[in-house]
Design a protein around this motif. Structure first.
Motif, mmCIF file in Angstrom:
data_model
loop_
_atom_site.group_PDB
_atom_site.id
_atom_site.type_symbol
_atom_site.label_atom_id
_atom_site.label_comp_id
_atom_site.label_asym_id
_atom_site.label_seq_id
_atom_site.Cartn_x
_atom_site.Cartn_y
_atom_site.Cartn_z
ATOM 1 N N ILE A 110 0.833 -1.193 -0.069
ATOM 2 C CA ILE A 110 0.081 0.199 0.267
ATOM 3 C C ILE A 110 1.021 1.269 -0.127
ATOM 4 O O ILE A 110 1.907 1.463 0.762
ATOM 5 C CB ILE A 110 -0.787 0.047 1.297
ATOM 6 C CG1 ILE A 110 -1.792 -1.147 1.404
ATOM 7 C CG2 ILE A 110 -1.758 1.124 1.338
ATOM 8 C CD1 ILE A 110 -2.679 -1.281 2.452
ATOM 9 N N CYS A 111 0.712 2.218 -0.985
ATOM 10 C CA CYS A 111 1.327 3.501 -0.941
ATOM 11 C C CYS A 111 0.586 4.622 -0.202
ATOM 12 O O CYS A 111 -0.517 5.029 -1.175
ATOM 13 C CB CYS A 111 1.887 3.853 -2.310
ATOM 14 S SG CYS A 111 2.909 5.167 -2.129
ATOM 15 N N TYR A 112 0.774 5.080 1.092
ATOM 16 C CA TYR A 112 0.136 5.878 1.626
ATOM 17 C C TYR A 112 0.187 7.381 1.033
ATOM 18 O O TYR A 112 1.662 7.739 0.513
ATOM 19 C CB TYR A 112 0.424 6.081 3.197
ATOM 20 C CG TYR A 112 0.012 5.021 3.855
ATOM 21 C CD1 TYR A 112 -1.135 4.655 4.534
ATOM 22 C CD2 TYR A 112 0.886 3.990 4.012
ATOM 23 C CE1 TYR A 112 -1.662 3.812 5.074
ATOM 24 C CE2 TYR A 112 0.478 2.757 4.768
ATOM 25 C CZ TYR A 112 -0.872 2.598 5.283
ATOM 26 O OH TYR A 112 -0.857 1.520 5.948
ATOM 27 N N GLU A 127 0.961 6.542 -6.079
ATOM 28 C CA GLU A 127 -0.115 7.174 -5.225
ATOM 29 C C GLU A 127 -1.334 6.396 -5.165
ATOM 30 O O GLU A 127 -1.721 6.259 -6.311
ATOM 31 C CB GLU A 127 -0.258 8.573 -5.429
ATOM 32 C CG GLU A 127 -1.045 9.373 -4.176
ATOM 33 C CD GLU A 127 -0.785 10.923 -4.475
ATOM 34 O OE1 GLU A 127 -0.638 11.396 -5.637
ATOM 35 O OE2 GLU A 127 -1.306 11.652 -3.743
ATOM 36 N N ASP A 130 -2.595 -0.135 -4.143
ATOM 37 C CA ASP A 130 -3.048 -1.133 -2.872
ATOM 38 C C ASP A 130 -3.072 -2.512 -3.814
ATOM 39 O O ASP A 130 -4.310 -2.907 -4.266
ATOM 40 C CB ASP A 130 -4.328 -0.487 -2.380
ATOM 41 C CG ASP A 130 -4.777 -1.438 -1.344
ATOM 42 O OD1 ASP A 130 -4.265 -2.494 -1.045
ATOM 43 O OD2 ASP A 130 -6.092 -1.256 -0.956
ATOM 44 N N THR A 260 6.583 1.050 -2.000
ATOM 45 C CA THR A 260 5.947 1.485 -0.931
ATOM 46 C C THR A 260 6.659 2.334 -0.186
ATOM 47 O O THR A 260 6.341 3.025 0.917
ATOM 48 C CB THR A 260 5.163 0.543 -0.003
ATOM 49 O OG1 THR A 260 6.202 -0.193 0.558
ATOM 50 C CG2 THR A 260 4.186 -0.427 -0.976
ATOM 51 N N MET A 265 7.020 -0.311 6.683
ATOM 52 C CA MET A 265 5.545 -0.236 6.558
ATOM 53 C C MET A 265 4.882 -1.284 6.062
ATOM 54 O O MET A 265 3.879 -1.297 5.902
ATOM 55 C CB MET A 265 5.662 0.891 5.329
ATOM 56 C CG MET A 265 6.187 2.195 5.446
ATOM 57 S SD MET A 265 5.322 3.288 6.680
ATOM 58 C CE MET A 265 3.781 3.358 5.924
ATOM 59 N N ASP A 327 -6.309 0.743 10.290
ATOM 60 C CA ASP A 327 -5.842 1.381 8.673
ATOM 61 C C ASP A 327 -5.924 2.796 8.693
ATOM 62 O O ASP A 327 -5.023 3.452 8.111
ATOM 63 C CB ASP A 327 -6.203 0.576 7.639
ATOM 64 C CG ASP A 327 -5.669 -0.926 7.506
ATOM 65 O OD1 ASP A 327 -4.649 -1.087 7.919
ATOM 66 O OD2 ASP A 327 -6.500 -1.629 6.763
ATOM 67 N N THR A 331 -3.184 6.184 8.341
ATOM 68 C CA THR A 331 -3.274 7.250 7.174
ATOM 69 C C THR A 331 -3.304 8.497 7.983
ATOM 70 O O THR A 331 -2.394 9.413 7.642
ATOM 71 C CB THR A 331 -4.429 6.617 6.398
ATOM 72 O OG1 THR A 331 -4.219 5.528 5.943
ATOM 73 C CG2 THR A 331 -4.134 7.884 5.190
ATOM 74 N N ASP A 332 -4.081 8.565 9.037
ATOM 75 C CA ASP A 332 -4.186 9.894 9.799
ATOM 76 C C ASP A 332 -2.883 10.451 10.567
ATOM 77 O O ASP A 332 -2.645 11.682 10.383
ATOM 78 C CB ASP A 332 -5.331 9.876 10.673
ATOM 79 C CG ASP A 332 -6.623 9.593 10.152
ATOM 80 O OD1 ASP A 332 -6.792 9.807 9.155
ATOM 81 O OD2 ASP A 332 -7.603 9.301 10.933
ATOM 82 N N LEU A 334 0.222 9.691 9.652
ATOM 83 C CA LEU A 334 1.166 10.196 8.637
ATOM 84 C C LEU A 334 0.493 11.357 8.086
ATOM 85 O O LEU A 334 1.364 12.322 7.742
ATOM 86 C CB LEU A 334 1.060 8.850 7.526
ATOM 87 C CG LEU A 334 1.786 7.437 7.906
ATOM 88 C CD1 LEU A 334 1.356 6.439 6.656
ATOM 89 C CD2 LEU A 334 3.108 7.661 8.118
ATOM 90 N N ALA A 335 -0.697 11.600 7.930
ATOM 91 C CA ALA A 335 -1.093 12.619 7.122
ATOM 92 C C ALA A 335 -0.939 13.805 8.183
ATOM 93 O O ALA A 335 -0.536 15.032 7.771
ATOM 94 C CB ALA A 335 -2.519 12.584 6.882
#
Ligand code: NAD
Length: 369
Positions: A110-112, A127, A130, A260, A265, A327, A331-332, A334-335
């Motif tokens: 998966i590439c966040y 980008e 998945d 990724t 990761m 999951d 993501t959050d 990292l964001a």
């Protein structure tokens, strides 16, 4: 809410550190009511050699068989470099996989969005990537007999490895791939080399039959393994579920890994047959090793380990909502800018293993309302 029995095997090197991150998240899952677990902790790898003289004690194996799922950190390290080959730390992990007959290895790539720059490929190619690679793990050329090096009468040597698959082995891995695709985009690509290998001919024949008999709603594409390697680098987002044998899976999943960004990761699951309790035997672990170069320094990225827990929630216990929340929390975090050193771009401030786990736990709490 049901309480499941988890066996934690932190192992060696950074294993105990990333497993520590897991505990923070397990506590938050319980606190938010998303999932509760009974956990037991035991030894595997080098630490088990130190304590018991073997990398996997029989009592630990029994606990693994009794658990609903196993979460493993990593094994090995320079301290055990001189140990006999059959008794090395990795032998503990191999025994677990073999004795539990964990034949299906699932590796998502998966590439966040926040990490697209860390990939070896251009942002637009990766980008939103998945992919789920489903690798057959207990058959093929790594296990086939004969497997030997012999002396030739006139001098020199001859080495033989044997690639061997039965239709039953191919059938069961095909079912895993099609079942997964049914829960994702409904597409499977099957990679082999039927143009030059008899095992490839049988692989293609059996996958085609399983598809036509049971999975009419799923789209199946056959791809030659060498072309598949090229396509993974050229246009990776064309794939969803990719099923392949042990050897090709080893290589193709490492290519996908590099798309990724960092080894830190990448989670994985190794699944076996459904047992008499109706649960599939399962071991979840990060793809990375024990990273002796950074062990004990609070530098390891715990995301591969925490992502492995998300896979456990989804595939062992059908807790899709909790898995999505976890999951999403990764993501959050990292964001929100949380970065361990392996994924921090030049000059950015890096946080440690504990702080990353806490950032993910906080995001999880926020998502759970
Ligand atoms: P490794 O995966 O441990 O490390 C490779 C590189 O990636 C290192 O620079 C390391 O610092 C970095 N890295 C790995 N995981 C990271 C993380 N979570 N966060 C940040 N950086 C991370 O591979 P290696 O160095 O080839 O092997 C070290 C030991 O681990 C060896 O004894 C090997 O046999 C063992 N190993 C175990 C497993 C396993 O337990 N499944 C898998 C691979 C290697």
């Amino acid at each position: 809410m049901a309480s499941y029995k988890l066996l934690l095997l932190p192992g060696d090197g950074i294993g105990p550190e990333v497993a520590g991150g897991l505990k923070v998240v397990l506590d938050t899952l319980a606190e938010t009511g998303l999932a509760t677990f009974e956990t037991e902790t035991d030894l595997v790898g080098g630490c088990a050699i130190d304590a018991h003289g073997v990398p996997l004690a029989d009592t630990t194996l029994q606990r693994a068989k009794d658990a609903d799922a196993i979460l493993l950190g990593a094994v090995g390290g320079p301290k055990w470099a001189g140990v006999a080959y059959e008794n090395r730390p990795e032998a503990g992990l191999l025994r677990l996989r073999k004795d539990l007959d964990l034949f299906a290895n699932l590796r998502p790539a998966i590439c966040y969005p926040a990490l697209a720059e860390a990939s070896a490929l251009k942002r637009e190619l990766v980008e939103g990537l998945d992919i789920m690679i489903v690798r057959e793990l207990t058959g093929g050329v790594y296990f086939g007999e004969p497997k030997e090096i012999t002396e030739l009468p006139g001098g020199g040597k001859r080495a033989v490895d044997t690639q061997v698959y039965t239709s039953a082995e191919i059938e069961r891995i095909a079912h895993v791939a099609f079942d997964l695709a049914g829960k994702r985009s409904g597409r499977v690509a099957s990679a082999e080399k039927h143009n030059v290998m008899k095992t490839g001919v049988l692989w293609k024949e059996v996958v085609t039959r399983v598809h036509s008999e049971h999975y009419a709603g799923i789209e199946l594409e056959h791809v030659l393994a060498d072309n598949c390697a090229m396509q993974l680098v050229r246009r990776p987002k064309q794939f969803d579920v990719l099923v392949t044998d042990n050897l090709f899976g080893d290589v193709l999943s490492d290519i996908a890994a590099m798309l990724t960004g960092s080894l830190g990761m990448l989670p994985s699951a190794s699944l076996g047959a459904v047992d008499d309790r109706g649960l599939r035997r399962a071991l979840y672990e990060p793809v990375h090793g024990s990273a002796p170069d950074i062990a004990g320094q609070d530098k390891a990225n715990p995301i591969a380990m925490i992502g492995s827990l998300a896979m456990c929630l989804r595939y062992s216990f059908g807790l899709g909502e909790a898995a999505d929340a976890l999951d999403g929390a990764i993501t959050d975090a990292l964001a929100g800018g949380a970065r361990t050193a392996d994924i921090a771009s030049n000059g950015a401030d890096a946080i440690g293993t504990k702080a990353m786990a806490q950032a993910i736990a906080a995001a999880l709490k926020h998502r759970a309302g």
